[in-house]
Scaffold this motif. Sequence first.
Motif, PDB file in Angstrom:
ATOM      1  N   GLU A  26       0.833  -1.203   0.000  1.00 36.84           N
ATOM      2  CA  GLU A  26       0.000   0.000   0.000  1.00 36.84           C
ATOM      3  C   GLU A  26       0.869   1.256   0.000  1.00 36.84           C
ATOM      4  O   GLU A  26       1.646   1.485   0.915  1.00 36.84           O
ATOM      5  CB  GLU A  26      -0.921   0.005   1.217  1.00 36.84           C
ATOM      6  N   VAL A  27       0.749   2.068  -1.051  1.00 37.02           N
ATOM      7  CA  VAL A  27       1.557   3.279  -1.179  1.00 37.02           C
ATOM      8  C   VAL A  27       0.739   4.543  -0.989  1.00 37.02           C
ATOM      9  O   VAL A  27       1.300   5.647  -0.938  1.00 37.02           O
ATOM     10  CB  VAL A  27       2.275   3.319  -2.544  1.00 37.02           C
ATOM     11  N   PHE A  28      -0.602   4.426  -0.884  1.00 41.84           N
ATOM     12  CA  PHE A  28      -1.470   5.598  -0.691  1.00 41.84           C
ATOM     13  C   PHE A  28      -2.734   5.118   0.003  1.00 41.84           C
ATOM     14  O   PHE A  28      -3.287   4.071  -0.355  1.00 41.84           O
ATOM     15  CB  PHE A  28      -1.803   6.232  -2.047  1.00 41.84           C
ATOM     16  N   ALA A  29      -3.210   5.881   0.981  1.00 44.36           N
ATOM     17  CA  ALA A  29      -4.445   5.507   1.675  1.00 44.36           C
ATOM     18  C   ALA A  29      -5.080   6.738   2.317  1.00 44.36           C
ATOM     19  O   ALA A  29      -4.425   7.462   3.071  1.00 44.36           O
ATOM     20  CB  ALA A  29      -4.182   4.444   2.740  1.00 44.36           C
ATOM     21  N   ILE A  30      -6.347   6.976   1.981  1.00 45.04           N
ATOM     22  CA  ILE A  30      -7.195   7.961   2.662  1.00 45.04           C
ATOM     23  C   ILE A  30      -8.536   7.277   2.899  1.00 45.04           C
ATOM     24  O   ILE A  30      -9.162   6.792   1.960  1.00 45.04           O
ATOM     25  CB  ILE A  30      -7.399   9.246   1.834  1.00 45.04           C
ATOM     26  N   GLY A  31      -8.992   7.238   4.153  1.00 43.71           N
ATOM     27  CA  GLY A  31     -10.243   6.566   4.451  1.00 43.71           C
ATOM     28  C   GLY A  31     -10.131   5.072   4.212  1.00 43.71           C
ATOM     29  O   GLY A  31      -9.049   4.480   4.251  1.00 43.71           O
ATOM     30  N   ASP A  32     -11.280   4.437   3.941  1.00 42.68           N
ATOM     31  CA  ASP A  32     -11.317   2.993   3.700  1.00 42.68           C
ATOM     32  C   ASP A  32     -12.411   2.694   2.681  1.00 42.68           C
ATOM     33  O   ASP A  32     -13.581   2.547   3.026  1.00 42.68           O
ATOM     34  CB  ASP A  32     -11.576   2.239   4.998  1.00 42.68           C
TER      35      ASP A  32
END
Length: 317
Positions: A122-128
């Motif tokens: 995972e290289v980017f995450a906002i929220g789910d």
Amino acid sequence: MLWAVACCTALIALLFSVISAQAAEIEPEPEPAVVSEEEGVSEPRWIPSVDVGFETFDYNVETTVQNLINGPSWEGTQSDAERQLMFRIGGELMGPMFEDLPGRPRLFVQGGVQIRTFSSDEVFAIGDPLVQGEPEDSVFRYLNFGNQNDLDLPTAFEGQGSTVDGRFQDPSWYAAVGVAFSVPIARNLLLQIKPSLEYSVEKIDFSGNLTTVNEPDPRDDPDFMTPTRDFEIKRSGAKWNTSDHSLGAGLELALVLFRSARPIRVSLYAEARFMWLISGSTTPFADPNGVASYSVMRDDFGIKGGGGVRLSWVGFD
């Protein structure tokens, strides 16, 4: 990357501890403990080898997600360094020795493959955006039972967000050409210093996801005094793959153990590679429905480190 350098440093320290232990077992001689060419162990002109080991590095990327429906919700730019650990298996062919040159160098070629053993994808995450049943369940409860959880804006519903993953395919491969300089330490110990020119190819699968709830302009309903609220759930799922081609310099330190052993001799090695990306560093992609677009930009330069064991065929006396 500090972790990778620490691993290489620890392995090099192990090599030199073995040198010290072996040197302590050698009985002192009246002359300095330097192995001359006359005292050296004879070696064949060509030495084929196989090696197994590991390599680790940080995959440094800058990822941008753009929400094409109701941005700036669930969009942005993030930088990340994801740790990778690769299992390596390869081969080497070392050529004839130039006995009249300092260090008695040999030219060599190497090649092999790498298989992913551990990776952080995972290289980017906002929220789910991957919560099962959401945001559909939250929207249904809001429209049928009213505002029970202080929901007011569409962005408050659960199950919204964006992610981007970058996953290395198996196998990746590498090749190198270089020169090996030999430094005898004792009759049965040989230190090899091996600078090289390295080339590698790594294939990466990218996948992007974005889920957002959009509220169009409220419409007037003649049966009610207030406008009716309406919500649209938009999902993006996009995939892309690319091949990263890198070129750079490598440096290996190899300790040949039991140098006089026949027909197989064993070496321990630690290596570092300084690689420059020579293919495109930015990969843009988007979903076909026009919900979101993604972009992953890799660093142009990276350092990789590792080590392993090499088995060389030196024939029979």
